[in-house]
Scaffold this motif. Structure first.
Motif, PDB file in Angstrom:
ATOM      1  N   GLY A  60     -11.505  61.222  53.303  1.00  0.00           N
ATOM      2  CA  GLY A  60     -10.677  60.309  52.774  1.00  0.00           C
ATOM      3  C   GLY A  60      -9.834  61.218  51.607  1.00  0.00           C
ATOM      4  O   GLY A  60      -8.710  60.610  51.297  1.00  0.00           O
ATOM      5  N   PHE A  61     -10.641  61.956  50.785  1.00  0.00           N
ATOM      6  CA  PHE A  61      -9.942  62.573  49.696  1.00  0.00           C
ATOM      7  C   PHE A  61      -8.897  63.398  50.170  1.00  0.00           C
ATOM      8  O   PHE A  61      -7.795  63.722  49.648  1.00  0.00           O
ATOM      9  CB  PHE A  61     -11.162  63.561  49.028  1.00  0.00           C
ATOM     10  CG  PHE A  61     -10.667  64.041  47.579  1.00  0.00           C
ATOM     11  CD1 PHE A  61     -10.385  63.367  46.723  1.00  0.00           C
ATOM     12  CD2 PHE A  61     -10.579  65.185  47.694  1.00  0.00           C
ATOM     13  CE1 PHE A  61      -9.680  63.887  45.355  1.00  0.00           C
ATOM     14  CE2 PHE A  61     -10.401  66.226  46.561  1.00  0.00           C
ATOM     15  CZ  PHE A  61      -9.809  65.482  45.374  1.00  0.00           C
ATOM     16  N   SER A  62      -9.078  63.980  51.362  1.00  0.00           N
ATOM     17  CA  SER A  62      -8.124  65.325  51.954  1.00  0.00           C
ATOM     18  C   SER A  62      -6.834  64.337  52.382  1.00  0.00           C
ATOM     19  O   SER A  62      -5.671  65.042  52.197  1.00  0.00           O
ATOM     20  CB  SER A  62      -8.698  65.805  53.116  1.00  0.00           C
ATOM     21  OG  SER A  62      -9.158  65.005  54.152  1.00  0.00           O
ATOM     22  N   LEU A  63      -7.141  63.272  52.975  1.00  0.00           N
ATOM     23  CA  LEU A  63      -5.953  62.387  53.479  1.00  0.00           C
ATOM     24  C   LEU A  63      -5.042  62.055  52.059  1.00  0.00           C
ATOM     25  O   LEU A  63      -3.922  61.902  52.236  1.00  0.00           O
ATOM     26  CB  LEU A  63      -6.463  61.328  53.944  1.00  0.00           C
ATOM     27  CG  LEU A  63      -6.748  61.358  55.642  1.00  0.00           C
ATOM     28  CD1 LEU A  63      -7.289  60.265  56.224  1.00  0.00           C
ATOM     29  CD2 LEU A  63      -5.664  62.034  56.441  1.00  0.00           C
ATOM     30  N   LEU A  64      -5.909  61.740  51.074  1.00  0.00           N
ATOM     31  CA  LEU A  64      -5.104  61.159  49.816  1.00  0.00           C
ATOM     32  C   LEU A  64      -4.448  62.289  49.342  1.00  0.00           C
ATOM     33  O   LEU A  64      -3.410  62.241  48.752  1.00  0.00           O
ATOM     34  CB  LEU A  64      -6.263  60.650  48.735  1.00  0.00           C
ATOM     35  CG  LEU A  64      -5.825  60.261  47.664  1.00  0.00           C
ATOM     36  CD1 LEU A  64      -4.843  58.969  47.661  1.00  0.00           C
ATOM     37  CD2 LEU A  64      -6.987  59.939  46.478  1.00  0.00           C
TER      38      LEU A  64
ATOM     39  N   MET B  84     -25.031  62.393  54.925  1.00  0.00           N
ATOM     40  CA  MET B  84     -24.332  63.305  55.210  1.00  0.00           C
ATOM     41  C   MET B  84     -22.707  62.809  55.808  1.00  0.00           C
ATOM     42  O   MET B  84     -21.964  63.428  55.383  1.00  0.00           O
ATOM     43  CB  MET B  84     -24.802  64.370  56.364  1.00  0.00           C
ATOM     44  CG  MET B  84     -24.300  65.489  56.676  1.00  0.00           C
ATOM     45  SD  MET B  84     -24.273  66.695  55.426  1.00  0.00           S
ATOM     46  CE  MET B  84     -23.885  68.058  56.164  1.00  0.00           C
ATOM     47  N   GLU B  85     -23.226  61.855  56.614  1.00  0.00           N
ATOM     48  CA  GLU B  85     -21.999  61.262  57.303  1.00  0.00           C
ATOM     49  C   GLU B  85     -20.966  60.539  56.245  1.00  0.00           C
ATOM     50  O   GLU B  85     -19.834  60.607  56.164  1.00  0.00           O
ATOM     51  CB  GLU B  85     -22.136  60.225  58.328  1.00  0.00           C
ATOM     52  CG  GLU B  85     -22.815  60.879  59.507  1.00  0.00           C
ATOM     53  CD  GLU B  85     -23.198  59.784  60.422  1.00  0.00           C
ATOM     54  OE1 GLU B  85     -22.590  58.445  60.255  1.00  0.00           O
ATOM     55  OE2 GLU B  85     -23.920  60.166  61.527  1.00  0.00           O
ATOM     56  N   MET B  86     -21.670  60.264  55.188  1.00  0.00           N
ATOM     57  CA  MET B  86     -20.718  59.496  54.074  1.00  0.00           C
ATOM     58  C   MET B  86     -20.171  60.818  53.149  1.00  0.00           C
ATOM     59  O   MET B  86     -18.921  60.283  52.972  1.00  0.00           O
ATOM     60  CB  MET B  86     -21.773  58.892  53.108  1.00  0.00           C
ATOM     61  CG  MET B  86     -21.455  58.133  52.081  1.00  0.00           C
ATOM     62  SD  MET B  86     -20.225  56.880  52.547  1.00  0.00           S
ATOM     63  CE  MET B  86     -20.570  55.636  51.412  1.00  0.00           C
ATOM     64  N   LEU B  87     -20.771  61.710  53.038  1.00  0.00           N
ATOM     65  CA  LEU B  87     -19.969  62.778  52.438  1.00  0.00           C
ATOM     66  C   LEU B  87     -18.861  63.256  53.081  1.00  0.00           C
ATOM     67  O   LEU B  87     -17.680  63.453  52.760  1.00  0.00           O
ATOM     68  CB  LEU B  87     -21.115  64.007  52.205  1.00  0.00           C
ATOM     69  CG  LEU B  87     -20.728  65.346  51.527  1.00  0.00           C
ATOM     70  CD1 LEU B  87     -20.201  64.638  49.866  1.00  0.00           C
ATOM     71  CD2 LEU B  87     -21.678  66.216  51.491  1.00  0.00           C
ATOM     72  N   MET B  88     -18.978  63.465  54.385  1.00  0.00           N
ATOM     73  CA  MET B  88     -18.035  63.594  55.246  1.00  0.00           C
ATOM     74  C   MET B  88     -16.890  62.861  55.333  1.00  0.00           C
ATOM     75  O   MET B  88     -15.721  63.043  55.298  1.00  0.00           O
ATOM     76  CB  MET B  88     -18.472  63.978  56.976  1.00  0.00           C
ATOM     77  CG  MET B  88     -19.483  64.974  57.018  1.00  0.00           C
ATOM     78  SD  MET B  88     -18.257  66.624  56.832  1.00  0.00           S
ATOM     79  CE  MET B  88     -17.807  67.029  58.423  1.00  0.00           C
ATOM     80  N   LEU B  89     -17.263  61.567  55.140  1.00  0.00           N
ATOM     81  CA  LEU B  89     -16.097  60.513  55.192  1.00  0.00           C
ATOM     82  C   LEU B  89     -15.145  60.313  53.970  1.00  0.00           C
ATOM     83  O   LEU B  89     -14.122  60.286  53.602  1.00  0.00           O
ATOM     84  CB  LEU B  89     -16.686  58.913  55.483  1.00  0.00           C
ATOM     85  CG  LEU B  89     -17.169  58.719  56.594  1.00  0.00           C
ATOM     86  CD1 LEU B  89     -17.654  57.490  56.797  1.00  0.00           C
ATOM     87  CD2 LEU B  89     -15.778  58.671  57.475  1.00  0.00           C
TER      88      LEU B  89
END
Length: 125
Positions: free
Chosen positions: A10-14, A1-6
């Motif tokens: 990351g995708f949103s920052l990109l 779940m933490e991996m999915l959040m990261l």
């Protein structure tokens, strides 16, 4: 779940960085409209300037010699309906000044019309 959040973070920052550096499609359109407006204003200004020059030239050249430009009042054609109206008013016994004011003609024009009708009547007899 933490991996999915990261990954989502990351995708949103990109996407955020991508949107910052992406060119706005409306700025180009706005610039084109501004250029067209500026061109139109310049053309209107030039047309007004040329029109003013032409008007000034026409005012300067109003003094035509009479040989070149004959008197327009002597050449004006009076419509047959107005002539008939003048003749009818004269037959009713109206004074020449009243006939002239009702038909928007000068007294001389009224006299000329009445003379024309009188001469026409004398020729027919």
């Amino acid at each position: 779940m933490e991996m999915l959040m990261l990954v989502l973070l990351g995708f949103s920052l990109l996407l955020l960085l991508f949107s910052i550096f992406q060119k706005d499609p409306y700025t180009e359109l706005k610039e084109e409209v501004d250029q067209l407006t500026l061109q139109q204003v310049q053309e209107v200004y030039q047309i007004k300037k040329k029109l003013k020059i032409l008007e000034e030239e026409l005012l300067v050249t109003d003094d035509f010699p009479t040989a070149v430009m004959p008197n327009i009042e002597n050449q004006k054609d009076i419509h047959k309906i107005i002539k008939n109206q003048v003749w009818a008013l004269a037959q009713q016994g109206k004074p020449i000044e009243q006939i002239a004011s009702q038909s928007s003609l000068s007294v001389d024009d009224v006299y000329a019309i009445l003379k024309e009708y009188t001469n026409r009547g004398n020729r027919n007899e």
